[in-house]
Design a protein around this motif. Sequence first.
Motif, PDB file in Angstrom:
ATOM      1  N   ASP A   1       0.813  -1.215   0.000  1.00  0.00           N
ATOM      2  CA  ASP A   1       0.000   0.000   0.000  1.00  0.00           C
ATOM      3  C   ASP A   1       0.846   1.266   0.000  1.00  0.00           C
ATOM      4  O   ASP A   1       0.309   2.377   0.037  1.00  0.00           O
ATOM      5  N   VAL A   2       2.169   1.140  -0.031  1.00  0.00           N
ATOM      6  CA  VAL A   2       3.042   2.320  -0.053  1.00  0.00           C
ATOM      7  C   VAL A   2       2.914   3.002  -1.413  1.00  0.00           C
ATOM      8  O   VAL A   2       2.968   2.358  -2.460  1.00  0.00           O
ATOM      9  N   SER A   3       2.751   4.321  -1.396  1.00  0.00           N
ATOM     10  CA  SER A   3       2.613   5.078  -2.645  1.00  0.00           C
ATOM     11  C   SER A   3       3.987   5.405  -3.212  1.00  0.00           C
ATOM     12  O   SER A   3       4.917   5.764  -2.465  1.00  0.00           O
ATOM     13  N   LEU A   4       4.125   5.289  -4.510  1.00  0.00           N
ATOM     14  CA  LEU A   4       5.396   5.572  -5.175  1.00  0.00           C
ATOM     15  C   LEU A   4       5.778   7.038  -5.004  1.00  0.00           C
ATOM     16  O   LEU A   4       6.927   7.365  -4.694  1.00  0.00           O
ATOM     17  N   GLN A   5       4.822   7.960  -5.212  1.00  0.00           N
ATOM     18  CA  GLN A   5       5.120   9.388  -5.135  1.00  0.00           C
ATOM     19  C   GLN A   5       5.479   9.812  -3.712  1.00  0.00           C
ATOM     20  O   GLN A   5       6.431  10.562  -3.493  1.00  0.00           O
ATOM     21  N   GLY A   6       4.717   9.328  -2.720  1.00  0.00           N
ATOM     22  CA  GLY A   6       5.021   9.670  -1.337  1.00  0.00           C
ATOM     23  C   GLY A   6       6.361   9.118  -0.893  1.00  0.00           C
ATOM     24  O   GLY A   6       7.130   9.782  -0.190  1.00  0.00           O
ATOM     25  N   PHE A   7       6.677   7.909  -1.332  1.00  0.00           N
ATOM     26  CA  PHE A   7       7.959   7.284  -0.994  1.00  0.00           C
ATOM     27  C   PHE A   7       9.115   8.046  -1.629  1.00  0.00           C
ATOM     28  O   PHE A   7      10.147   8.284  -0.988  1.00  0.00           O
ATOM     29  N   ASP A   8       8.963   8.428  -2.898  1.00  0.00           N
ATOM     30  CA  ASP A   8      10.036   9.150  -3.580  1.00  0.00           C
ATOM     31  C   ASP A   8      10.315  10.506  -2.926  1.00  0.00           C
ATOM     32  O   ASP A   8      11.472  10.905  -2.773  1.00  0.00           O
ATOM     33  N   MET A   9       9.263  11.213  -2.556  1.00  0.00           N
ATOM     34  CA  MET A   9       9.451  12.498  -1.884  1.00  0.00           C
ATOM     35  C   MET A   9      10.170  12.303  -0.549  1.00  0.00           C
ATOM     36  O   MET A   9      11.094  13.040  -0.195  1.00  0.00           O
TER      37      MET A   9
ATOM     38  N   GLU B   1       6.220  24.716   8.316  1.00  0.00           N
ATOM     39  CA  GLU B   1       5.735  24.625   6.950  1.00  0.00           C
ATOM     40  C   GLU B   1       4.986  23.310   6.795  1.00  0.00           C
ATOM     41  O   GLU B   1       5.434  22.274   7.286  1.00  0.00           O
ATOM     42  N   LEU B   2       3.859  23.355   6.118  1.00  0.00           N
ATOM     43  CA  LEU B   2       2.995  22.181   6.027  1.00  0.00           C
ATOM     44  C   LEU B   2       2.485  22.026   4.605  1.00  0.00           C
ATOM     45  O   LEU B   2       1.950  22.958   4.017  1.00  0.00           O
ATOM     46  N   LEU B   3       2.698  20.870   4.051  1.00  0.00           N
ATOM     47  CA  LEU B   3       2.219  20.560   2.706  1.00  0.00           C
ATOM     48  C   LEU B   3       1.097  19.548   2.810  1.00  0.00           C
ATOM     49  O   LEU B   3       1.272  18.470   3.372  1.00  0.00           O
ATOM     50  N   LEU B   4      -0.063  19.905   2.276  1.00  0.00           N
ATOM     51  CA  LEU B   4      -1.236  19.036   2.339  1.00  0.00           C
ATOM     52  C   LEU B   4      -1.622  18.557   0.953  1.00  0.00           C
ATOM     53  O   LEU B   4      -1.587  19.322  -0.010  1.00  0.00           O
ATOM     54  N   VAL B   5      -2.002  17.305   0.855  1.00  0.00           N
ATOM     55  CA  VAL B   5      -2.511  16.724  -0.382  1.00  0.00           C
ATOM     56  C   VAL B   5      -4.001  16.510  -0.225  1.00  0.00           C
ATOM     57  O   VAL B   5      -4.440  15.897   0.755  1.00  0.00           O
ATOM     58  N   GLU B   6      -4.774  17.040  -1.182  1.00  0.00           N
ATOM     59  CA  GLU B   6      -6.220  16.835  -1.141  1.00  0.00           C
ATOM     60  C   GLU B   6      -6.539  15.376  -1.414  1.00  0.00           C
ATOM     61  O   GLU B   6      -5.909  14.719  -2.240  1.00  0.00           O
ATOM     62  N   LYS B   7      -7.536  14.856  -0.712  1.00  0.00           N
ATOM     63  CA  LYS B   7      -7.924  13.462  -0.860  1.00  0.00           C
ATOM     64  C   LYS B   7      -8.311  13.137  -2.295  1.00  0.00           C
ATOM     65  O   LYS B   7      -7.996  12.080  -2.822  1.00  0.00           O
ATOM     66  N   GLU B   8      -9.004  14.086  -2.947  1.00  0.00           N
ATOM     67  CA  GLU B   8      -9.461  13.856  -4.320  1.00  0.00           C
ATOM     68  C   GLU B   8      -8.309  13.826  -5.312  1.00  0.00           C
ATOM     69  O   GLU B   8      -8.413  13.243  -6.390  1.00  0.00           O
ATOM     70  N   GLU B   9      -7.188  14.480  -4.965  1.00  0.00           N
ATOM     71  CA  GLU B   9      -6.058  14.569  -5.881  1.00  0.00           C
ATOM     72  C   GLU B   9      -5.020  13.467  -5.659  1.00  0.00           C
ATOM     73  O   GLU B   9      -4.086  13.327  -6.442  1.00  0.00           O
ATOM     74  N   LYS B  10      -5.204  12.678  -4.601  1.00  0.00           N
ATOM     75  CA  LYS B  10      -4.208  11.666  -4.260  1.00  0.00           C
ATOM     76  C   LYS B  10      -4.489  10.363  -5.007  1.00  0.00           C
ATOM     77  O   LYS B  10      -4.889   9.356  -4.435  1.00  0.00           O
ATOM     78  N   ARG B  11      -4.251  10.394  -6.307  1.00  0.00           N
ATOM     79  CA  ARG B  11      -4.381   9.194  -7.132  1.00  0.00           C
ATOM     80  C   ARG B  11      -2.975   8.742  -7.517  1.00  0.00           C
ATOM     81  O   ARG B  11      -2.534   8.872  -8.662  1.00  0.00           O
ATOM     82  N   TRP B  12      -2.255   8.219  -6.528  1.00  0.00           N
ATOM     83  CA  TRP B  12      -0.858   7.885  -6.691  1.00  0.00           C
ATOM     84  C   TRP B  12      -0.693   6.408  -7.036  1.00  0.00           C
ATOM     85  O   TRP B  12      -1.594   5.593  -6.844  1.00  0.00           O
ATOM     86  N   ASN B  13       0.505   6.080  -7.538  1.00  0.00           N
ATOM     87  CA  ASN B  13       0.807   4.710  -7.927  1.00  0.00           C
ATOM     88  C   ASN B  13       1.375   3.921  -6.744  1.00  0.00           C
ATOM     89  O   ASN B  13       1.870   4.493  -5.770  1.00  0.00           O
TER      90      ASN B  13
END
Length: 553
Positions: free
Chosen positions: A151-159, A251-263
């Motif tokens: 369930d680990v996301s590629l984009q979140g892991f890379d960041m 500093e805080l970076l938020l990802v919208e639930k609707e936009e989180k269509r990660w691999n």
Amino acid sequence: MANKRGPTSLAHKLLRAFLQQSSSSTSTGSGSISQTNTNAQYCSTNSKLQNSPPISMETFQSQSQKTMVVDVEGWLLKSPSAFPYFMVVALEAGGGGLLRGFLLLLLYPFICLLWNEMGMRIMVMVTFCGLRKQSVARVGRAILPKHLSEDVSLQGFDMLKRGHSHGHGRVVCVSSMPRVMVEAFLREYLELEDVLGTELEEFMGFYTGFLHGERERCKVLELKKAFKDGAVGFSSSSFAQSKLPFSYCKELLLVEKEEKRWNTLPRKRYLKPLIFHDGRLAFRPTPLNTLTMFLWLPFGFILALVRLTISLSLPYKLSTPVLAMTNMKWRLLVQTTGNESGGNPSNVSEDNNSKTNHQRGQLFVCNHRTLIDPIYISVAINRPVQAVCYSLSRVSEILSPISTVRLTRDREEDAMIMGKLLDRGESVVVCPEGTTCREPYLLRFSPLFTELSDEVVPVAVNVKTSMFYATTAGGWKCFDSLYYLMNASMCYEVQFLDKIDTSDVRARKYSNTDMANQVQRKIGKALGFQCTMLTRKDKYMMLAENDGIVGRS
């Protein structure tokens, strides 16, 4: 709250650089990301950041001493729901697992109606109340990493890894789940040392189901001191408000639930290969999948009895097509030699009278996926075989349609036992790995088999199941056959490879270890599996914290 500050300079820069690099180097549908020129300029692909000027990767690398606070559910994992992981603990940690899991499933609609913290408290109470601390720790160490890795996301892991590799001083992972559920995975498989999760009350080695808020607050205050040089938070808009550590982020970076269509992070990108894992569930226990499992269990149990009866009462030629109608299938993959293909394997003797002709029996060497491996080899060659094994349970031994012979783990005695079987003209199946492995890896082959015969027949086997695994390291081995037969569908694949001459080993002209490695590589190549030097002891020390000799049967 921290989310009112919004994502500012560094968070903007990190996401802009990452999103542009992802979009420019990710192939359609593949989800793979490659490194590009660090001097290139990047523009944001997120509409909320379009007004910000482009930055270079040099700017990204210049932010060196910031602490990264990463939300496990909101950023690192693709799915924001923690229900599957709680269900794994409920079903696998003992203490009335099926009843506990069924109660958790019944309460799920009610949990969804509640706000995050209250719903989490209910799941914690239902899942953990009365469980042994040691049992839960084993689930977190041996079972949950498999489900979390997928369930680990590629984009979140890379960041996360990019920021860490560019000199960020500290990475702190924050989770709404109990720390015991995620800590082992984050430390062992993602190499992250600072883990902040919910702490649980315990009494005399058992969890009470209540949260230990004071212990968690002390940990947060300790981490707050580490944020004195500034911290950057990475989370989801639906999670950040409910997690205290993010209120200390500058500093805080938020990802919208609707936009989180990660691999999903591909297996080849894992920092540490996932070779061993335990547990019975071969699927992700989402609410729908779990409901399907509970509806299937009564039918699956009856079907398992029917399949067992057919297997024990009918000959192979009749049982194979009948069992195939119940979705219990197998395939024989035959090597093509010259103009011949199909039919019985050309390298396997078809002489069924080796005993009366005083011929020495054949030695089949196969990798080990489940305890049923020798049965399908027997079905494939359409004659009985002798399966030699170490830790077969008494129940499995009684239910086996083929003869089984117990080994002692004493080298000389085991060699004598198998040698006598071969001298009698028996077809012997040996699994030199000594234990099963579920993932596409082969464990080290014990070289004893190379000294027993002048030639061996390597056999590559693989199995696919739909619902349950038929092996366990820390559970009840006597139920292995039942779990296999309860699957809605399964398919075994058997492939006989070219014979390998081992006479030089018996004549002491060739190393038995090198010959065993040669057979291992041959089987690994046929299956597309990676060969390792790990052993049965390595597996059991990791999954059950014992040497694998003494187990429940």
